[in-house]
Write a protein that holds these residues in place. Structure first.
Motif, PDB file in Angstrom:
ATOM      1  N   THR A   1     -14.745   2.624  -5.162  1.00  0.00           N
ATOM      2  CA  THR A   1     -13.949   1.318  -5.558  1.00  0.00           C
ATOM      3  C   THR A   1     -13.086   1.046  -4.528  1.00  0.00           C
ATOM      4  O   THR A   1     -12.636   0.092  -4.735  1.00  0.00           O
ATOM      5  N   MET A   2     -12.839   1.963  -3.478  1.00  0.00           N
ATOM      6  CA  MET A   2     -11.851   1.495  -2.474  1.00  0.00           C
ATOM      7  C   MET A   2     -12.215   0.397  -1.726  1.00  0.00           C
ATOM      8  O   MET A   2     -13.408   0.338  -1.172  1.00  0.00           O
ATOM      9  N   ASP A   3     -11.291  -0.573  -1.508  1.00  0.00           N
ATOM     10  CA  ASP A   3     -11.688  -1.701  -0.357  1.00  0.00           C
ATOM     11  C   ASP A   3     -11.871  -1.031   0.852  1.00  0.00           C
ATOM     12  O   ASP A   3     -12.758  -1.629   1.743  1.00  0.00           O
ATOM     13  N   LEU A   4     -10.945  -0.271   1.276  1.00  0.00           N
ATOM     14  CA  LEU A   4     -11.353   0.634   2.449  1.00  0.00           C
ATOM     15  C   LEU A   4     -12.491   1.529   2.318  1.00  0.00           C
ATOM     16  O   LEU A   4     -12.673   2.469   1.723  1.00  0.00           O
ATOM     17  N   THR A   5     -13.618   1.029   3.198  1.00  0.00           N
ATOM     18  CA  THR A   5     -15.035   1.705   3.071  1.00  0.00           C
ATOM     19  C   THR A   5     -14.895   3.171   3.288  1.00  0.00           C
ATOM     20  O   THR A   5     -15.895   3.764   3.132  1.00  0.00           O
ATOM     21  N   LEU A   6     -13.982   3.679   3.528  1.00  0.00           N
ATOM     22  CA  LEU A   6     -13.952   5.239   4.020  1.00  0.00           C
ATOM     23  C   LEU A   6     -14.120   5.820   2.663  1.00  0.00           C
ATOM     24  O   LEU A   6     -14.608   6.981   2.604  1.00  0.00           O
ATOM     25  N   GLY A   7     -13.507   5.220   1.711  1.00  0.00           N
ATOM     26  CA  GLY A   7     -13.877   5.615   0.157  1.00  0.00           C
ATOM     27  C   GLY A   7     -15.324   5.707  -0.098  1.00  0.00           C
ATOM     28  O   GLY A   7     -16.008   6.723  -0.608  1.00  0.00           O
ATOM     29  N   ILE A   8     -16.024   4.964   0.285  1.00  0.00           N
ATOM     30  CA  ILE A   8     -17.833   4.870  -0.061  1.00  0.00           C
ATOM     31  C   ILE A   8     -18.181   5.980   0.874  1.00  0.00           C
ATOM     32  O   ILE A   8     -19.093   6.913   0.288  1.00  0.00           O
ATOM     33  N   ASP A   9     -17.779   6.134   2.117  1.00  0.00           N
ATOM     34  CA  ASP A   9     -18.223   7.227   2.844  1.00  0.00           C
ATOM     35  C   ASP A   9     -17.807   8.603   2.468  1.00  0.00           C
ATOM     36  O   ASP A   9     -18.839   9.340   2.114  1.00  0.00           O
ATOM     37  N   SER A  10     -16.716   8.947   2.039  1.00  0.00           N
ATOM     38  CA  SER A  10     -16.234  10.236   1.420  1.00  0.00           C
ATOM     39  C   SER A  10     -16.943  10.549  -0.186  1.00  0.00           C
ATOM     40  O   SER A  10     -17.419  11.403  -0.306  1.00  0.00           O
ATOM     41  N   GLY A  11     -16.905   9.409  -0.871  1.00  0.00           N
ATOM     42  CA  GLY A  11     -17.104   9.453  -2.267  1.00  0.00           C
ATOM     43  C   GLY A  11     -18.780   9.730  -2.260  1.00  0.00           C
ATOM     44  O   GLY A  11     -19.269  10.590  -2.972  1.00  0.00           O
ATOM     45  N   ILE A  12     -19.621   9.096  -1.558  1.00  0.00           N
ATOM     46  CA  ILE A  12     -21.033   9.297  -1.545  1.00  0.00           C
ATOM     47  C   ILE A  12     -21.429  10.679  -1.029  1.00  0.00           C
ATOM     48  O   ILE A  12     -22.043  11.512  -1.738  1.00  0.00           O
ATOM     49  N   VAL A  13     -20.683  11.221   0.087  1.00  0.00           N
ATOM     50  CA  VAL A  13     -21.048  12.310   0.641  1.00  0.00           C
ATOM     51  C   VAL A  13     -20.596  13.547  -0.190  1.00  0.00           C
ATOM     52  O   VAL A  13     -21.229  14.511  -0.550  1.00  0.00           O
ATOM     53  N   MET A  14     -19.384  13.500  -1.090  1.00  0.00           N
ATOM     54  CA  MET A  14     -19.000  14.442  -1.722  1.00  0.00           C
ATOM     55  C   MET A  14     -19.678  14.567  -3.169  1.00  0.00           C
ATOM     56  O   MET A  14     -19.929  15.743  -3.592  1.00  0.00           O
ATOM     57  N   ALA A  15     -20.125  13.494  -3.876  1.00  0.00           N
ATOM     58  CA  ALA A  15     -20.928  13.494  -4.683  1.00  0.00           C
ATOM     59  C   ALA A  15     -22.177  13.899  -4.624  1.00  0.00           C
ATOM     60  O   ALA A  15     -22.864  14.624  -5.410  1.00  0.00           O
ATOM     61  N   LYS A  16     -22.743  13.686  -3.221  1.00  0.00           N
ATOM     62  CA  LYS A  16     -24.117  14.368  -2.947  1.00  0.00           C
ATOM     63  C   LYS A  16     -23.909  15.895  -2.826  1.00  0.00           C
ATOM     64  O   LYS A  16     -24.887  16.784  -3.394  1.00  0.00           O
ATOM     65  N   GLY A  17     -22.959  16.177  -2.512  1.00  0.00           N
ATOM     66  CA  GLY A  17     -22.601  17.869  -2.324  1.00  0.00           C
ATOM     67  C   GLY A  17     -22.477  18.487  -3.606  1.00  0.00           C
ATOM     68  O   GLY A  17     -23.240  19.528  -3.768  1.00  0.00           O
ATOM     69  N   VAL A  18     -22.210  17.628  -4.725  1.00  0.00           N
ATOM     70  CA  VAL A  18     -22.278  18.193  -6.022  1.00  0.00           C
ATOM     71  C   VAL A  18     -23.590  18.274  -6.697  1.00  0.00           C
ATOM     72  O   VAL A  18     -24.211  19.310  -7.098  1.00  0.00           O
ATOM     73  N   PHE A  19     -24.360  17.163  -6.287  1.00  0.00           N
ATOM     74  CA  PHE A  19     -25.937  16.983  -6.795  1.00  0.00           C
ATOM     75  C   PHE A  19     -26.496  18.265  -6.125  1.00  0.00           C
ATOM     76  O   PHE A  19     -27.401  18.923  -6.634  1.00  0.00           O
ATOM     77  N   PHE A  20     -26.506  18.493  -4.610  1.00  0.00           N
ATOM     78  CA  PHE A  20     -27.254  19.517  -3.980  1.00  0.00           C
ATOM     79  C   PHE A  20     -26.702  20.826  -4.103  1.00  0.00           C
ATOM     80  O   PHE A  20     -27.451  21.748  -4.390  1.00  0.00           O
ATOM     81  N   GLY A  21     -25.621  20.997  -4.557  1.00  0.00           N
ATOM     82  CA  GLY A  21     -24.959  22.357  -5.206  1.00  0.00           C
ATOM     83  C   GLY A  21     -25.593  22.459  -6.496  1.00  0.00           C
ATOM     84  O   GLY A  21     -26.022  23.731  -6.611  1.00  0.00           O
ATOM     85  N   LEU A  22     -25.696  21.710  -7.395  1.00  0.00           N
ATOM     86  CA  LEU A  22     -26.480  21.999  -8.660  1.00  0.00           C
ATOM     87  C   LEU A  22     -28.062  22.314  -8.565  1.00  0.00           C
ATOM     88  O   LEU A  22     -28.326  23.337  -9.122  1.00  0.00           O
ATOM     89  N   ILE A  23     -28.728  21.461  -7.581  1.00  0.00           N
ATOM     90  CA  ILE A  23     -29.923  21.842  -7.386  1.00  0.00           C
ATOM     91  C   ILE A  23     -30.318  23.190  -6.834  1.00  0.00           C
ATOM     92  O   ILE A  23     -31.252  23.991  -7.159  1.00  0.00           O
ATOM     93  N   CYS A  24     -29.409  23.532  -5.984  1.00  0.00           N
ATOM     94  CA  CYS A  24     -29.605  25.023  -5.364  1.00  0.00           C
ATOM     95  C   CYS A  24     -29.179  25.939  -6.389  1.00  0.00           C
ATOM     96  O   CYS A  24     -29.944  26.950  -6.299  1.00  0.00           O
TER      97      CYS A  24
END
Length: 687
Positions: free
Chosen positions: A291-314
């Protein structure tokens, strides 16, 4: 889920082969993903300053620039150096004072304030403009080549030089602090589990999930160096407890099931059911950064959320396969559980629950005050080592030539000379500006035809004219931000479409956007996690208590900076609260759900809490310590304060959240017991 768990448990070798094969594309993706070291590229595209940067690039060929401080005033040596620099493919223009004086214009005709910016003792300044923007690969390569031509990186001042030095420093540190995190986690997991082999398998599983996560970043095109630095350690810290939970479930079911395969089937199902709620809150907390206007938030948010997903899958596929394949070795490497039960903490929580609540209420005020008033810095190179070449170059440029924060005003070509004169005079009267250079100052009717074309084209073309300004204030300082606003007022008075561009203007936008992002991200993360917990816990009162408790932990964590007079990087103030909430709310969910379970069986709430603490405190402490171990090593090792501050806050936050959950949450649960227990069962549970 039953079919899935049966397939995983019965096909462990196949899963290991598939996971191993997938490592190859993941590794390629990881290596091919571009890492961006320029935070300013994450500013929203629609802001006026970025439009100004586009005009500078497209119309004037000034995608970025650099200043070179030569060691000589020798005309021949300087001109030869200029020729060498012009051979660099991404260089657009190269010029020094010689490009003016080599014409028929005598040195005496140039204003003193201009000469002071190009001469100092036996040194001369050369300005180089590049076709592409600061963080483009072409510009980075050009500045690296420029440094080699000059033979002294300390004499090249450029924002691109800062990115190069930051990149080199970050890359040199990463292996070291990931190694520290792994070693510390290995030690903690050895104490927390009953086998010497399990921690190695557990960390191998997480390592694979991290590589999958980082490898899939190639589909994003590029990620920030901040995201790259913290994602791996966050994934390690956040998903470790999923693996521990599965292992404990597996070991418990081995005692009651007919074989290991059946025990693993049950363990996978129970793990999924138990961790889905906590993983959802963590996942949502990280996505709130988007939700950050600074798109670094999208960058970090997506990658860290993916990390939780891949962590759970593994955890649900690879780790079960590893446990089954290495089951015999795990049994051979068994040891007694070294991890203490922390009985003293448990007793304190129950015995002094009223006193703890009173202390909690008292501490809320200073925690809130501290959280609202700590200092923030925005200057990107604020705390990088002074020994880095770009820091030395910037310092010398400021001391010798007083070139600190150059800005560029873009005006319509049709603004007449009289209006430009008024504008430049108004700009000169703004405090902190020591040079204003407009086209009409250098190019009157006599001198215009005498100046080289590349110099006239630099500041004047068929659509626009440029006014160059030098500010004596530091970039991202309060004084410069005020000055930028004053410059904008003057510019808009004479040209409503005029634009103030440059690093200072971009950083001023960053300050404004960051202030908005801080509020947006925090409110969004609290709201989203609160809603998820309502569905998971089927209650409104309980999520309210849990969010309040963890938010208090966040306030305490951030207020430490205020009471210790520590200035934090702006990005840390935006993302740390959200990450701490998403990552450590799990501790509170674990304890509260266990309390509900015990409370429905036991009438006495203190006895129910005693059993709750006995079964949950070791798990909470293990998770918190793994989170701490994964982040504290980076904080202690890195020289990049932007990363170090984030990891310091996260490591401290994990411990604070742990203590708050163990000490304050039990007191809150017992105090609001009547509101927490469902109405239909209240008669059976009340004392």
């Amino acid at each position: 889920m039953k079919k899935f768990s049966k397939f995983v448990a019965n096909n462990s070798l196949l899963i290991l082969i598939i996971c191993f094969v997938l490592l190859f594309p993941a590794t390629i993706g990881f290596m091919k993903t571009k890492i961006n070291y320029d935070i300013l590229v994450y500013l929203p595209e629609e802001i006026e300053t970025l439009k100004g940067e586009e005009i500078l690039t497209d119309e004037f060929g000034i995608g970025s620039y650099a200043f070179i401080m030569t060691e000589t005033k020798n005309n021949r040596a300087i001109l030869n150096l200029e020729k060498e620099i012009k051979k660099i493919s991404s260089v657009n223009q190269v010029f020094s004072i010689l490009d003016v004086l080599d014409t028929t214009i005598p040195k005496s005709m140039l204003p003193d304030d201009i000469l002071d910016k190009v001469y100092h003792g036996d040194e001369t300044v050369i300005m180089v403009t590049f076709k592409d923007s600061i963080s483009e690969d072409a510009t980075i390569g050009a500045v690296e080549e420029l440094r080699s031509i000059v033979t002294d990186a300390n004499r090249v001042s450029s924002m691109t030089a800062m990115l190069i030095d930051t990149r080199n420093l970050s890359n040199s540190e990463m292996i070291a602090y990931i190694g520290i995190a792994v070693i510390l986690c290995l030690i903690i997991l050895t104490f927390a589990t009953d086998s010497y082999l399990v921690p190695i398998l557990l960390l191998s599983n997480i390592g694979v999930s991290i590589l999958y996560n980082m490898g899939t970043n190639i589909f994003l095109g590029q990620i920030s160096y901040i995201t790259k630095a913290i994602t791996a350690i966050l994934q390690l810290g956040v998903t470790t407890d999923f693996s521990i939970f599965l292992y404990h479930k597996y070991e418990a079911n081995k005692a009651i099931c007919e074989n290991n395969i059946k025990a693993m089937e049950v363990a996978i199902r129970e793990t999924f059911t138990s961790v889905i709620g906590s993983s959802l809150t963590t996942f949502a907390g990280f996505l709130a950064l988007c939700t950050m206007d600074l798109t670094l938030g999208i960058d970090s948010g997506i990658v860290m959320a993916k990390g939780v997903f891949f962590g759970l899958i593994c955890v649900l596929t690879l780790f079960p396969a590893l446990l089954i394949v290495f089951d015999k070795l795990i049994c051979k490497t068994k040891h007694k559980n070294f991890f203490p039960k922390f009985k003293l903490l448990q007793k304190l929580s129950i015995k002094y629950n009223v006193l703890i609540l009173i202390i909690f209420v008292i501490l809320l005020i200073p925690a809130w005050i501290g959280n609202k008033n700590y200092e923030i810095y925005y200057k990107l190179d604020e705390t990088l080592p002074d020994t880095l070449p770009f820091r030395i170059a910037n310092s010398d440029l400021a001391k010798k030539y007083n070139i600190i924060s150059p800005q560029i005003v873009i005006l319509d070509k049709n603004i007449n000379n009289l209006e430009v004169d008024k504008l430049t005079n108004a700009l000169k009267n703004i405090k902190g500006i020591d040079l204003v250079l407009a086209p009409n100052i250098l190019m009157d009717d006599v001198t215009k035809n005498l100046l080289p074309d590349e110099l006239t084209n630099l500041i004047d073309n068929s659509k626009y004219q440029l006014v160059l300004i030098n500010s004596t204030y530091e970039v991202a300082s309060i004084n410069l931000n005020k000055q930028i606003k004053n410059i904008n007022k003057v510019v808009k008075k004479y040209d409503k479409n005029g634009i103030v561009a440059g690093e200072g203007a971009l950083m001023n936008d960053l300050v404004t956007i960051a202030d908005h992002d801080f509020k947006a991200v925090n409110y969004t993360s609290i709201f989203v996690i609160f809603i998820i917990m309502i569905f998971v816990l089927k209650s409104i009162s309980l999520p309210t208590i849990l969010v309040l408790v963890i938010e208090f932990a966040i306030f305490v964590n951030m207020s430490v900076a205020y009471y210790t007079n520590t200035t934090l990087p702006f990005i840390a103030s935006i993302i740390v609260g959200t990450i701490q909430l998403g990552a450590t709310i799990d501790y509170a969910i674990l304890m509260s759900t266990k309390y509900l379970e015990e409370r429905r069986k036991i009438e006495d709430k203190k006895e129910a809490m005693r059993k709750t603490l006995y079964s949950t405190v070791p798990s909470v402490i293990t998770s918190a310590l793994c989170f701490f171990a994964a982040t504290v090593g980076v904080f202690l090792y890195t020289k990049i304060d932007m990363i170090g501050s984030i990891c310091e806050l996260l490591s401290r936050g994990s411990i604070i959240s742990m203590l708050v959950v163990i000490l304050i949450l039990p007191a809150m649960l017992m105090a609001f017991d009547k509101f927490i227990i469902k109405k239909e069962g209240r008669k059976n549970y009340e004392n």
